[in-house]
Design a protein around this motif. Structure first.
Motif, short mmCIF file in Angstrom:
data_model
loop_
_atom_site.label_atom_id
_atom_site.label_comp_id
_atom_site.label_asym_id
_atom_site.label_seq_id
_atom_site.Cartn_x
_atom_site.Cartn_y
_atom_site.Cartn_z
N THR A 33 39.72 40.21 42.20
CA THR A 33 39.91 41.55 41.63
C THR A 33 41.18 41.57 40.79
O THR A 33 42.26 41.22 41.29
CB THR A 33 40.01 42.60 42.75
OG1 THR A 33 38.83 42.50 43.55
CG2 THR A 33 40.13 44.00 42.17
N GLN A 39 43.48 45.20 33.94
CA GLN A 39 42.38 46.11 33.59
C GLN A 39 42.77 46.99 32.41
O GLN A 39 42.00 47.17 31.48
CB GLN A 39 42.00 46.96 34.81
CG GLN A 39 41.33 46.18 35.92
CD GLN A 39 41.11 47.00 37.17
OE1 GLN A 39 41.44 48.18 37.23
NE2 GLN A 39 40.56 46.37 38.20
N GLN A 73 48.51 36.59 40.10
CA GLN A 73 47.76 36.50 41.36
C GLN A 73 48.38 35.46 42.29
O GLN A 73 48.28 35.58 43.51
CB GLN A 73 46.29 36.12 41.07
CG GLN A 73 45.49 37.20 40.37
CD GLN A 73 44.98 38.30 41.30
OE1 GLN A 73 44.96 38.14 42.51
NE2 GLN A 73 44.56 39.41 40.72
N GLU A 187 36.25 39.26 36.73
CA GLU A 187 36.47 38.82 38.12
C GLU A 187 36.03 37.38 38.38
O GLU A 187 36.72 36.64 39.07
CB GLU A 187 35.73 39.76 39.09
CG GLU A 187 36.34 41.14 39.22
CD GLU A 187 35.94 42.11 38.11
OE1 GLU A 187 36.37 43.29 38.19
OE2 GLU A 187 35.23 41.71 37.16
#
Length: 200
Positions: A33, A39, A73, A187
């Motif tokens: 995600t 995003q 991440q 994703e």
């Protein structure tokens, strides 16, 4: 000779490689995600990059934000290089600039071994870039060995930003996944890249 001069056949012949083409070589990898930051960035840059459609726009607007998200991440434990000179073996013609390179080192001021993923950006047809990406992967393999940080697998991807095709180099064997993976959704691509950088 810059990496861009390598065709797939020249890379295979020059470096005595064996191609294994066809199916997916990646295991089943869970999607990752994205942060709200990625995003928001892609909401703005994706339509712009597709409309402008130059290699540079796609690199800056889609590929670079995705690679920086991989770094995010992994809590900054890797480094991402863009447009960096990567002269490894001039006598083997392994010189020139790479579009993107990911190293497992967090050092960001210069490329430090082990280099693990090479990303070649292309505007549309991905096939001509496979040789260039492969030559860069061989360079990474030799660079890691010289720096006494050899790793079993080097990964590569050729991407237009909206389409991603993956390669894997293990020893003298090159695996080419002939599936083109789309973005969006982001994703799956994020999952692949995070796994590649972390695996091994």
């Amino acid at each position: 000779m810059p990496y861009s001069k390598f065709t797939l056949s020249k890379a295979v012949e020059d470096f005595q490689l064996t191609i294994v083409e066809g199916g997916r070589f990646l295991p089943e990898i869970p999607p990752v995600t994205p942060t709200s930051l990625l995003q928001d960035i892609l909401k703005e840059t994706l339509p712009w990059a597709i409309a402008v459609s130059s290699e540079k726009a796609r690199s800056e607007g889609i590929i670079n934000p995705v690679l920086l998200e991989v770094k995010r991440q992994l809590q900054g434990q890797i480094s991402v290089f863009s447009g960096e000179e990567f002269n490894v073996e001039p006598e083997a013609e392994l010189t020139g600039f790479v579009d993107f390179l990911i190293s497992r080192s967090s050092e960001q001021l210069y490329i430090k071994a082990p280099a693990v993923v090479l990303v070649e950006a292309k505007k549309e047809d991905l096939k001509p870039a496979l040789g260039q990406c492969l030559a860069e992967m061989v360079a990474a393999q030799r660079f890691n060995k010289k720096k006494q940080q050899p790793i079993l697998t080097i990964y590569g991807t050729v991407s237009s930003g909206t389409v991603w095709r993956f390669l894997k180099l293990e020893g003298q064997r090159v695996f080419i996944d002939l599936t083109d993976y789309p973005l969006p959704p982001v994703e799956q691509i994020l999952g692949f890249l995070v796994w590649m950088v972390s695996a091994g």
